[in-house]
Design a protein around this motif. Structure first.
Motif, PDB file in Angstrom:
ATOM      1  N   THR A 130       0.502  -6.359  -9.065  1.00 19.66           N
ATOM      2  CA  THR A 130      -0.799  -6.837  -8.578  1.00 19.66           C
ATOM      3  C   THR A 130      -1.936  -6.060  -9.248  1.00 19.66           C
ATOM      4  OG1 THR A 130       0.201  -7.423  -6.463  1.00 19.66           O
ATOM      5  CG2 THR A 130      -2.206  -7.206  -6.505  1.00 19.66           C
ATOM      6  N   GLY A 150     -10.818   0.105  -2.036  1.00 22.90           N
ATOM      7  CA  GLY A 150      -9.449   0.456  -1.617  1.00 22.90           C
ATOM      8  C   GLY A 150      -8.766   1.260  -2.715  1.00 22.90           C
ATOM      9  N   ALA A 152      -7.604   4.170  -3.221  1.00 19.95           N
ATOM     10  CA  ALA A 152      -6.468   5.084  -3.041  1.00 19.95           C
ATOM     11  C   ALA A 152      -5.295   4.415  -2.340  1.00 19.95           C
ATOM     12  CB  ALA A 152      -6.905   6.321  -2.245  1.00 19.95           C
ATOM     13  N   VAL A 155      -2.225  -0.759  -3.989  1.00 21.88           N
ATOM     14  CA  VAL A 155      -2.643  -1.442  -5.215  1.00 21.88           C
ATOM     15  C   VAL A 155      -3.746  -0.637  -5.912  1.00 21.88           C
ATOM     16  CG1 VAL A 155      -3.650  -3.548  -6.170  1.00 21.88           C
ATOM     17  CG2 VAL A 155      -2.038  -3.701  -4.253  1.00 21.88           C
ATOM     18  N   SER A 174     -13.248   5.107  -1.490  1.00 24.04           N
ATOM     19  CA  SER A 174     -12.175   5.539  -0.580  1.00 24.04           C
ATOM     20  C   SER A 174     -12.758   6.413   0.515  1.00 24.04           C
ATOM     21  CB  SER A 174     -11.109   6.334  -1.354  1.00 24.04           C
ATOM     22  OG  SER A 174     -11.500   7.683  -1.487  1.00 24.04           O
ATOM     23  N   THR A 214      -9.737  -4.702  -3.558  1.00 19.62           N
ATOM     24  CA  THR A 214      -8.413  -4.725  -2.910  1.00 19.62           C
ATOM     25  C   THR A 214      -8.540  -4.605  -1.393  1.00 19.62           C
ATOM     26  OG1 THR A 214      -7.818  -2.367  -2.798  1.00 19.62           O
ATOM     27  CG2 THR A 214      -7.522  -3.447  -4.938  1.00 19.62           C
ATOM     28  N   PHE A 215      -9.773  -4.694  -0.881  1.00 23.46           N
ATOM     29  CA  PHE A 215      -9.936  -4.507   0.564  1.00 23.46           C
ATOM     30  C   PHE A 215     -10.516  -5.716   1.295  1.00 23.46           C
ATOM     31  CE2 PHE A 215     -11.925  -3.058   4.477  1.00 23.46           C
ATOM     32  CZ  PHE A 215     -10.843  -2.415   5.065  1.00 23.46           C
ATOM     33  N   TYR A 219     -16.843  -7.142  -0.182  1.00 21.13           N
ATOM     34  CA  TYR A 219     -16.976  -6.479  -1.488  1.00 21.13           C
ATOM     35  C   TYR A 219     -17.259  -7.467  -2.624  1.00 21.13           C
ATOM     36  CZ  TYR A 219     -15.815  -1.976   0.483  1.00 21.13           C
ATOM     37  OH  TYR A 219     -15.858  -0.811   1.222  1.00 21.13           O
ATOM     38  N   ILE A 236      -8.086  -9.470  -4.597  1.00 27.20           N
ATOM     39  CA  ILE A 236      -6.690  -9.824  -4.309  1.00 27.20           C
ATOM     40  C   ILE A 236      -6.524 -10.195  -2.844  1.00 27.20           C
ATOM     41  CG2 ILE A 236      -5.778  -8.404  -6.179  1.00 27.20           C
ATOM     42  CD1 ILE A 236      -4.902  -6.381  -3.935  1.00 27.20           C
ATOM     43  N   ILE A 237      -7.643 -10.258  -2.118  1.00 28.89           N
ATOM     44  CA  ILE A 237      -7.530 -10.455  -0.675  1.00 28.89           C
ATOM     45  C   ILE A 237      -8.539 -11.470  -0.113  1.00 28.89           C
ATOM     46  CG2 ILE A 237      -8.812  -8.261  -0.400  1.00 28.89           C
ATOM     47  CD1 ILE A 237      -6.346  -9.619   2.153  1.00 28.89           C
ATOM     48  N   PHE A 239      -9.809 -14.577  -0.422  1.00 35.04           N
ATOM     49  CA  PHE A 239      -9.656 -15.859  -1.109  1.00 35.04           C
ATOM     50  C   PHE A 239     -10.803 -16.822  -0.756  1.00 35.04           C
ATOM     51  CE2 PHE A 239      -5.256 -14.170  -0.526  1.00 35.04           C
ATOM     52  CZ  PHE A 239      -5.099 -13.761  -1.846  1.00 35.04           C
ATOM     53  N   GLY A 251      -3.481 -11.830  -8.836  1.00 37.10           N
ATOM     54  CA  GLY A 251      -2.732 -10.744  -8.204  1.00 37.10           C
ATOM     55  C   GLY A 251      -1.272 -10.808  -8.586  1.00 37.10           C
ATOM     56  N   ASN A 252      -0.422 -10.461  -7.645  1.00 37.60           N
ATOM     57  CA  ASN A 252       1.025 -10.396  -7.874  1.00 37.60           C
ATOM     58  C   ASN A 252       1.558 -11.621  -8.615  1.00 37.60           C
ATOM     59  OD1 ASN A 252       3.787 -11.313  -6.111  1.00 37.60           O
ATOM     60  ND2 ASN A 252       3.869  -9.373  -7.184  1.00 37.60           N
ATOM     61  N   HIS A 253       1.156 -12.797  -8.164  1.00 34.79           N
ATOM     62  CA  HIS A 253       1.658 -14.062  -8.733  1.00 34.79           C
ATOM     63  C   HIS A 253       1.470 -14.121 -10.255  1.00 34.79           C
ATOM     64  CE1 HIS A 253       2.617 -18.301  -8.876  1.00 34.79           C
ATOM     65  NE2 HIS A 253       1.517 -18.505  -9.568  1.00 34.79           N
ATOM     66  N   LEU A 293       1.470   1.567   8.174  1.00 34.14           N
ATOM     67  CA  LEU A 293       0.819   0.759   7.127  1.00 34.14           C
ATOM     68  C   LEU A 293      -0.361  -0.027   7.671  1.00 34.14           C
ATOM     69  CD1 LEU A 293       1.221  -0.336   4.104  1.00 34.14           C
ATOM     70  CD2 LEU A 293       2.244  -2.323   5.207  1.00 34.14           C
ATOM     71  N   ARG A 296      -4.204   0.596   7.757  1.00 34.83           N
ATOM     72  CA  ARG A 296      -4.991   0.341   6.537  1.00 34.83           C
ATOM     73  C   ARG A 296      -5.603   1.610   5.941  1.00 34.83           C
ATOM     74  NH1 ARG A 296      -8.619  -5.001   6.833  1.00 34.83           N
ATOM     75  NH2 ARG A 296      -8.130  -5.111   4.624  1.00 34.83           N
TER      76      ARG A 296
HETATM   77  N1  LIG Z   1      -3.059 -11.185  -3.879  1.00 34.29           N
HETATM   78  C1  LIG Z   1      -2.002 -10.426  -4.079  1.00 34.29           C
HETATM   79  O1  LIG Z   1      -1.179 -10.700  -4.946  1.00 34.29           O
HETATM   80  C2  LIG Z   1      -1.829  -9.182  -3.263  1.00 34.29           C
HETATM   81  C3  LIG Z   1      -0.805  -8.289  -3.583  1.00 34.29           C
HETATM   82  C4  LIG Z   1      -0.712  -7.090  -2.879  1.00 34.29           C
HETATM   83  C5  LIG Z   1      -1.608  -6.833  -1.825  1.00 34.29           C
HETATM   84  N2  LIG Z   1      -2.537  -7.754  -1.507  1.00 34.29           N
HETATM   85  C6  LIG Z   1      -3.504  -7.480  -0.409  1.00 34.29           C
HETATM   86  O2  LIG Z   1      -4.382  -6.473  -0.889  1.00 34.29           O
HETATM   87  C7  LIG Z   1      -4.764  -5.602   0.167  1.00 34.29           C
HETATM   88  C8  LIG Z   1      -4.493  -4.154  -0.240  1.00 34.29           C
HETATM   89  O3  LIG Z   1      -3.103  -3.952  -0.352  1.00 34.29           O
HETATM   90  P1  LIG Z   1      -2.554  -2.468  -0.456  1.00 34.29           P
HETATM   91  O4  LIG Z   1      -1.081  -2.549  -0.514  1.00 34.29           O
HETATM   92  O5  LIG Z   1      -3.285  -1.735  -1.518  1.00 34.29           O
HETATM   93  O6  LIG Z   1      -3.037  -1.890   0.973  1.00 34.29           O
HETATM   94  P2  LIG Z   1      -2.991  -0.403   1.517  1.00 34.29           P
HETATM   95  O7  LIG Z   1      -2.056   0.409   0.726  1.00 34.29           O
HETATM   96  O8  LIG Z   1      -2.793  -0.528   2.990  1.00 34.29           O
HETATM   97  O9  LIG Z   1      -4.437   0.198   1.224  1.00 34.29           O
HETATM   98  C9  LIG Z   1      -5.478  -0.004   2.046  1.00 34.29           C
HETATM   99  C10 LIG Z   1      -6.638   0.881   1.534  1.00 34.29           C
HETATM  100  O10 LIG Z   1      -7.848   0.348   2.051  1.00 34.29           O
HETATM  101  C11 LIG Z   1      -8.752   1.407   2.131  1.00 34.29           C
HETATM  102  N3  LIG Z   1      -9.830   1.126   3.072  1.00 34.29           N
HETATM  103  C12 LIG Z   1      -9.791   1.174   4.450  1.00 34.29           C
HETATM  104  N4  LIG Z   1     -11.008   0.809   4.922  1.00 34.29           N
HETATM  105  C13 LIG Z   1     -11.807   0.520   3.825  1.00 34.29           C
HETATM  106  C14 LIG Z   1     -13.142   0.076   3.657  1.00 34.29           C
HETATM  107  N5  LIG Z   1     -13.941  -0.188   4.709  1.00 34.29           N
HETATM  108  N6  LIG Z   1     -13.614  -0.110   2.394  1.00 34.29           N
HETATM  109  C15 LIG Z   1     -12.826   0.128   1.325  1.00 34.29           C
HETATM  110  N7  LIG Z   1     -11.555   0.537   1.413  1.00 34.29           N
HETATM  111  C16 LIG Z   1     -11.058   0.729   2.655  1.00 34.29           C
HETATM  112  C17 LIG Z   1      -7.935   2.594   2.544  1.00 34.29           C
HETATM  113  O11 LIG Z   1      -8.564   3.700   1.973  1.00 34.29           O
HETATM  114  P3  LIG Z   1      -8.852   5.080   2.737  1.00 34.29           P
HETATM  115  O12 LIG Z   1      -7.524   5.508   3.296  1.00 34.29           O
HETATM  116  O13 LIG Z   1      -9.345   5.926   1.625  1.00 34.29           O
HETATM  117  O14 LIG Z   1      -9.824   4.812   3.833  1.00 34.29           O
HETATM  118  C18 LIG Z   1      -6.551   2.327   1.971  1.00 34.29           C
HETATM  119  O15 LIG Z   1      -6.308   3.158   0.864  1.00 34.29           O
HETATM  120  C19 LIG Z   1      -3.989  -6.062   1.394  1.00 34.29           C
HETATM  121  O16 LIG Z   1      -4.841  -6.855   2.175  1.00 34.29           O
HETATM  122  C20 LIG Z   1      -2.867  -6.895   0.836  1.00 34.29           C
HETATM  123  O17 LIG Z   1      -2.424  -7.898   1.723  1.00 34.29           O
HETATM  124  C21 LIG Z   1      -2.686  -8.901  -2.202  1.00 34.29           C
END
Ligand SMILES: NC(=O)c1ccc[n+]([C@@H]2O[C@H](COP(=O)([O-])OP(=O)(O)OC[C@H]3O[C@@H](n4cnc5c(N)ncnc54)[C@H](OP(=O)(O)O)[C@@H]3O)[C@@H](O)[C@H]2O)c1
Length: 306
Positions: A130, A150, A152, A155, A174, A214-215, A219, A236-237, A239, A251-253, A293, A296
């Protein structure tokens, strides 16, 4: 009997169970893998809650998970690229990787480089491909200021490193706890929340060329407000925003294949990419892992170990 994650209907974390299942049998072109590590992803939680029930319906009982790394246990007919005992990284497309034994299409497996840990290997596929697609989508050139929201997360932590490798000036949003990790990787850390737009303008020198979201939650609109062209914004989120403003949603696809997976594994093996491992849970603690997880605030990846 081998154990596997199952759920019998859409719902909260408490629908997740780890149960005995029949030993899977690899068909032609398939490989049975004994899983050493399987990463977890927020998308799986959304599927489990039924949020994608129309787009990607589940059939019950459902398994869960795409990411995995493990050891080849048995091969089906016509498999030529692996032998029993090989250590592999891979993925499945049928929600089944969170288990002790998983059938995987042989074309979805790559060798595990020796110095890529099981945890990094087992959590690479969804987040890695992704991030790869998102960075490619915004077409970075040397010196381009790019913002990653997002930064850290699972993704984001990979996307910022790939963007940096492309030569961009990377600004990562972050929480404060992750600023040191970002700075240590050559990223300019910025806190999200009140005043973020001004902080981005001052960190970027006023010009932002690209934005990887990614959040979600506004954004894309922020990126447009910063003057980023729609074709250099990738979410990636969000849509709905992608459809409304014509920004990208790759993204992943768009990168879900063994070639990209091997490229990413090679970068890790060469010390040029790090997958931060936030926490490792035993398979039996799958509910705990998703509870973590779904806060978030994961830095990098959470991994299940059967
Ligand atoms: N389209 C696709 O192919 C695809 C693929 C994978 C994931 N996704 C989607 O992408 C999203 C991210 O996935 P992930 O695996 O990276 O999630 P994750 O590991 O849970 O990461 C979430 C991140 O969001 C940050 N965050 C929390 N509140 C925030 C805010 N207000 N503003 C900015 N950042 C904030 C956190 O940062 P801090 O800890 O620093 O606060 C955390 O690092 C999910 O919604 C997931 O479903 C889509």
């Amino acid at each position: 009997m081998p154990r596997a994650v199952r759920f019998d209907g859409y719902g909260g974390i408490d629908v997740l169970q780890v149960v005995d299942v029949p030993r899977p049998i690899p068909g032609p072109g398939d490989v049975l893998v004994r899983v050493k590590a399987a990463g977890i992803n927020p998308g799986e939680a959304s599927i489990r809650k039924g949020l994608f029930a129309e787009r990607w319906p589940s059939t019950f009982p459902s398994g869960q998970g795409s990411d995995l790394a493990g050891v080849v246990e048995e091969i089906g007919p016509e498999v030529v690229n692996v032998v029993v005992g090989d250590e592999v990284i891979g993925f499945v497309n049928n929600r089944s990787s969170q288990a002790e034994l998983v059938v995987v299409e042989s074309g979805n497996l790559i060798p595990r480089p020796r110095n890529v840990s099981w945890e990094q290997a087992g959590s690479l596929f969804v987040a890695g491909t992704t991030a790869f697609a998102a960075v490619r989508a915004v077409g970075l050139k040397t010196g381009d200021p790019v913002v990653v929201s997002g930064a850290a997360g699972g993704v984001g932590s990979i996307a910022v490193q790939l963007a940096k490798k492309a030569g961009a000036k990377v600004i990562g949003l972050s929480g404060n706890a992750n600023h040191k990790w970002l700075a240590d990787h050559g990223i300019i850390p910025i806190a999200y929340g009140e005043g973020v737009e001004d902080r981005i303008r001052s960190a970027s020198g006023g010009k932002v060329d690209a934005f990887i979201d990614t959040f979600g939650g506004g954004y894309v609109e922020l990126a447009l407000k910063l003057g980023v062209a729609a074709n250099r914004i990738d979410t990636i989120i969000d849509f709905a925003a992608a459809a409304k403003y014509g920004v990208k949603a790759e993204g992943n696809h768009e990168a879900a294949n063994a070639t990209v997976l091997a490229e990413l594994a090679g970068l890790i093996a060469g010390g040029r990419l790090e997958i931060p491992i936030a926490k490792v849970y035993p398979l039996a603690d799958v509910q705990e892992a998703y509870r973590d997880l779904e806060q978030r605030h994961t830095h990098g990846k959470i991994v299940l170990e059967p």
